[in-house]
Design an enzyme around this catalytic site. Structure first.
Site, PDB file in Angstrom:
ATOM      1  N   THR A  58       0.816  -1.206   0.000  1.00  0.00           N
ATOM      2  CA  THR A  58       0.000   0.000   0.000  1.00  0.00           C
ATOM      3  C   THR A  58       0.851   1.257   0.000  1.00  0.00           C
ATOM      4  O   THR A  58       0.390   2.332  -0.391  1.00  0.00           O
ATOM      5  CB  THR A  58      -0.957  -0.014   1.206  1.00  0.00           C
ATOM      6  OG1 THR A  58      -1.702  -1.233   1.171  1.00  0.00           O
ATOM      7  CG2 THR A  58      -1.914   1.152   1.192  1.00  0.00           C
ATOM      8  N   TYR A 147       5.332 -12.191   4.497  1.00  0.00           N
ATOM      9  CA  TYR A 147       4.130 -11.620   3.880  1.00  0.00           C
ATOM     10  C   TYR A 147       3.699 -12.552   2.753  1.00  0.00           C
ATOM     11  O   TYR A 147       4.308 -12.588   1.684  1.00  0.00           O
ATOM     12  CB  TYR A 147       4.459 -10.223   3.359  1.00  0.00           C
ATOM     13  CG  TYR A 147       3.332  -9.441   2.730  1.00  0.00           C
ATOM     14  CD1 TYR A 147       2.003  -9.844   2.805  1.00  0.00           C
ATOM     15  CD2 TYR A 147       3.612  -8.258   2.050  1.00  0.00           C
ATOM     16  CE1 TYR A 147       0.992  -9.109   2.222  1.00  0.00           C
ATOM     17  CE2 TYR A 147       2.597  -7.509   1.462  1.00  0.00           C
ATOM     18  CZ  TYR A 147       1.290  -7.945   1.555  1.00  0.00           C
ATOM     19  OH  TYR A 147       0.294  -7.213   0.972  1.00  0.00           O
ATOM     20  N   LYS A 175       2.184 -12.158   7.962  1.00  0.00           N
ATOM     21  CA  LYS A 175       1.030 -11.424   7.443  1.00  0.00           C
ATOM     22  C   LYS A 175       0.365 -12.332   6.415  1.00  0.00           C
ATOM     23  O   LYS A 175       0.924 -12.592   5.342  1.00  0.00           O
ATOM     24  CB  LYS A 175       1.444 -10.092   6.814  1.00  0.00           C
ATOM     25  CG  LYS A 175       0.252  -9.326   6.236  1.00  0.00           C
ATOM     26  CD  LYS A 175       0.662  -8.039   5.543  1.00  0.00           C
ATOM     27  CE  LYS A 175      -0.564  -7.366   4.913  1.00  0.00           C
ATOM     28  NZ  LYS A 175      -0.188  -6.131   4.167  1.00  0.00           N
ATOM     29  N   VAL A 215      -2.916  -6.481   9.886  1.00  0.00           N
ATOM     30  CA  VAL A 215      -2.187  -5.447   9.143  1.00  0.00           C
ATOM     31  C   VAL A 215      -3.172  -4.941   8.098  1.00  0.00           C
ATOM     32  O   VAL A 215      -3.493  -5.645   7.148  1.00  0.00           O
ATOM     33  CB  VAL A 215      -0.912  -5.988   8.485  1.00  0.00           C
ATOM     34  CG1 VAL A 215      -0.213  -4.872   7.711  1.00  0.00           C
ATOM     35  CG2 VAL A 215       0.022  -6.589   9.518  1.00  0.00           C
TER      36      VAL A 215
END
Length: 306
Positions: A58, A147, A175, A215
């Protein structure tokens, strides 16, 4: 029940429990706006975040130079100090590059962890994925959050690979943006990793299985609500958590369902007066009016006055 859940002391997880995957603010000319970054970071912590992920997906990390990444890490660190954990997005699809950026992030001081995304585009084998993460995790002393986001990376981190990686002393968290509940259950049952929902809308079910938090992109505008949900789940107050989950649904749809999350978050933050503009870097572009209308409709359903 809500008050008792919120007043229950939270466990001291290494990287926090409510983390925002921060956008990277830009000036009108496209340069990184570090002043706006500091303002946003402080707002997020004031609203309830105890962790900030800087220059992840992001944060448009793929369009940033290493110097911009490092300056973003430092700007957020300087803004919030020890009020929140700072997790630096240093993962790329180039192992040597990731090691270099991770070492430089550690050298800044005040960085609490690293976010390492699955190496994308290359499509390595699971043996290659494991070797990639182990090489980076061994290059610094910082805690690592893996991630797992196959929708962007092109490949998953298979549960068996995550279980093996969890044996590395520096790999402490995951994540999980795979949206595969069985895979997450397998990992939670076989490791001591702190697992975070990487899909905003799956926070409650993943925490029901043992995840420690989220998250989130939507936390840019709803950190206080996620604080209620996460604290309630950690306290075993399912009724309060469920109410927060349903209240968050239209807000999550506004941020995540119509356009790319960085773009929608920047527009809503601009509408709030938090960001001075909505600038993103190519290949991201501005949304259409129809897309913005859909976002506004969902926000109104969530109780927003626009």
């Amino acid at each position: 029940m809500a008050e008792s859940a919120l007043n229950t002391p939270r466990p001291n997880y290494t990287l926090g429990t409510v983390l925002t995957a921060m956008v990277t603010p830009f000036k009108d000319n496209g340069e990184v706006d570090y002043e706006a970054t500091a303002k946003l970071a402080n707002k997020l912590v004031d609203d309830g975040c105890d962790g900030l992920v800087v220059t992840g997906t992001t944060g448009e990390t793929s369009t940033l130079t290493d110097e911009e990444n490092l300056a973003m890490f430092a700007a957020v660190r300087d803004a919030v100090g020890d009020r929140a954990k700072i997790i630096a997005g240093t993962g790329t699809n180039d192992t040597r590059h990731s090691i270099s950026l991770s070492k430089r992030a550690e050298a800044l001081g005040g960085i609490d962890g690293l976010l390492l995304v699955t190496p994308y585009y290359n499509k390595p084998s699971q043996a290659g994925v494991k070797a990639h993460f182990e090489a980076i995790a061994s290059a610094t002393d910082l805690p690592v959050m893996l991630y797992d986001i196959p929708g962007r990376a092109g490949i998953p981190i298979e549960p068996e690979t995550i279980i093996e990686l969890s044996k590395h002393q520096n790999i402490v968290a995951l994540k999980d943006a795979k949206a595969d509940y069985q895979s997450t259950t397998t990992v939670l049952g076989a490791t001591d990793l702190d697992v975070y929902s990487g899909d905003d809308g799956l926070t409650l079910p993943l925490m029901a299985a043992g995840a420690v938090g989220v998250v989130s992109v939507t936390a840019h505008i709803a950190a206080a609500q996620y604080r209620v949900l996460v604290d309630a789940m950690l306290a075993g107050d399912l009724a309060t958590a469920r109410a927060a989950h349903f209240a968050l649904d239209p807000i999550q749809r506004a941020v995540m369902n119509h356009i790319q999350g960085a773009v929608s978050a920047k527009y809503i933050l601009h509408w709030q007066g938090v960001l001075p503009n909505t600038v993103v870097r190519l290949p991201l572009v501005a949304p259409s009016e129809a897309e913005l209308d859909s976002i506004r409709t969902d926000l109104r359903e969530g109780g927003w006055e626009l």
